[in-house]
Write a protein that holds these residues in place. Structure first.
Motif, short mmCIF file in Angstrom:
data_model
loop_
_atom_site.label_atom_id
_atom_site.label_comp_id
_atom_site.label_asym_id
_atom_site.label_seq_id
_atom_site.Cartn_x
_atom_site.Cartn_y
_atom_site.Cartn_z
N LEU A 65 0.82 -1.33 -0.43
CA LEU A 65 0.24 -0.29 -0.12
C LEU A 65 0.85 2.03 0.11
CD1 LEU A 65 -3.23 -0.64 2.96
CD2 LEU A 65 -3.01 -0.78 -0.11
N ALA A 66 0.48 2.18 -1.30
CA ALA A 66 0.81 3.71 -0.49
C ALA A 66 -0.17 4.40 -0.34
CB ALA A 66 1.86 3.87 -2.36
N ALA A 67 0.88 5.50 0.53
CA ALA A 67 0.26 6.44 1.20
C ALA A 67 0.70 7.94 1.01
CB ALA A 67 -0.44 6.26 2.08
N VAL A 68 0.33 9.14 0.88
CA VAL A 68 1.67 10.29 0.91
C VAL A 68 0.92 10.76 2.26
CG1 VAL A 68 1.58 12.45 -0.23
CG2 VAL A 68 1.49 10.37 -1.44
N ARG A 69 1.69 11.30 3.62
CA ARG A 69 1.75 11.91 4.19
C ARG A 69 2.47 12.78 4.42
NH1 ARG A 69 -2.09 8.93 4.45
NH2 ARG A 69 -2.82 7.43 6.08
N ASP A 70 2.07 13.54 5.25
CA ASP A 70 2.53 15.33 5.84
C ASP A 70 3.44 15.61 4.79
OD1 ASP A 70 2.54 13.70 8.33
OD2 ASP A 70 4.76 13.05 8.43
N VAL A 71 1.74 16.01 3.88
CA VAL A 71 1.87 17.44 2.42
C VAL A 71 2.13 18.47 3.53
CG1 VAL A 71 1.49 17.74 0.91
CG2 VAL A 71 0.86 15.76 1.02
N GLU A 72 2.92 19.30 2.91
CA GLU A 72 3.49 21.29 3.28
C GLU A 72 2.03 21.67 2.99
OE1 GLU A 72 7.65 22.33 4.49
OE2 GLU A 72 7.38 21.28 2.99
N VAL A 73 0.76 21.83 3.56
CA VAL A 73 -0.21 21.80 3.37
C VAL A 73 -0.55 23.77 2.99
CG1 VAL A 73 -2.55 23.07 3.31
CG2 VAL A 73 -2.21 20.87 4.16
N GLY A 74 -0.48 24.12 2.07
CA GLY A 74 -0.24 25.40 1.67
C GLY A 74 0.98 25.63 1.36
N LYS A 75 1.91 24.89 0.42
CA LYS A 75 3.21 24.88 -0.54
C LYS A 75 2.28 24.30 -1.63
CE LYS A 75 6.86 25.44 2.67
NZ LYS A 75 8.11 25.21 3.21
N VAL A 76 2.31 22.69 -1.44
CA VAL A 76 1.80 22.06 -2.85
C VAL A 76 0.75 21.13 -2.45
CG1 VAL A 76 3.76 21.78 -3.28
CG2 VAL A 76 3.05 20.68 -1.73
N THR A 77 -0.09 20.43 -3.16
CA THR A 77 -0.72 19.19 -3.10
C THR A 77 -0.68 17.84 -3.55
OG1 THR A 77 -2.03 20.12 -5.40
CG2 THR A 77 -2.72 20.05 -3.70
N VAL A 78 -0.36 16.96 -3.54
CA VAL A 78 0.22 15.65 -3.97
C VAL A 78 -1.02 14.83 -3.62
CG1 VAL A 78 2.27 13.99 -3.33
CG2 VAL A 78 2.02 16.26 -2.69
N VAL A 79 -1.23 14.07 -5.58
CA VAL A 79 -1.74 12.92 -5.22
C VAL A 79 -0.78 12.02 -5.60
CG1 VAL A 79 -3.54 12.03 -6.85
CG2 VAL A 79 -3.10 14.03 -5.65
#
Length: 94
Positions: A10-24
């Motif tokens: 399973l792959a999950a993206v975590r701890d994205v710096e909100v306000g800087k980037v969106t990650v999908v």
């Protein structure tokens, strides 16, 4: 977002710096993990996020020349400039 890998990871993206980037995280295709990054600000600088649910290892990365990874126990920390990028992570040999 969680996606089932062809090889049962399973792959999950975590701890994205909100306000800087969106990650999908688009999941796995042909043995590679696909992740899109888009800036949400005119800010310059760097950002990072974690990919969890993958076996930590070395990765071949395409999609941006300055992206780096660092393995930390149960995750891979991804660091790159704040910019648009269609990243492809392919497991590499040690």
């Amino acid at each position: 977002m969680r996606e089932r890998a062809e090889h049962s990871e399973l792959a999950a993206v975590r701890d994205v710096e909100v306000g800087k980037v969106t990650v999908v995280c688009h999941g796995w295709r042909g043995g590679s993990l696909y992740v899109d990054v888009e800036p949400v600000t005119e800010m310059t600088g760097w950002t990072e996020f974690r990919i969890v649910g993958v076996q930590p290892r070395m990765w071949w990365i395409t999609g941006h020349p300055d992206v780096t990874t660092d393995v930390h126990g149960d995750c891979v920390v991804v660091r790159l400039p704040i910019a648009s990028a269609a990243l492809e992570f392919t497991p590499a040999s040690y």
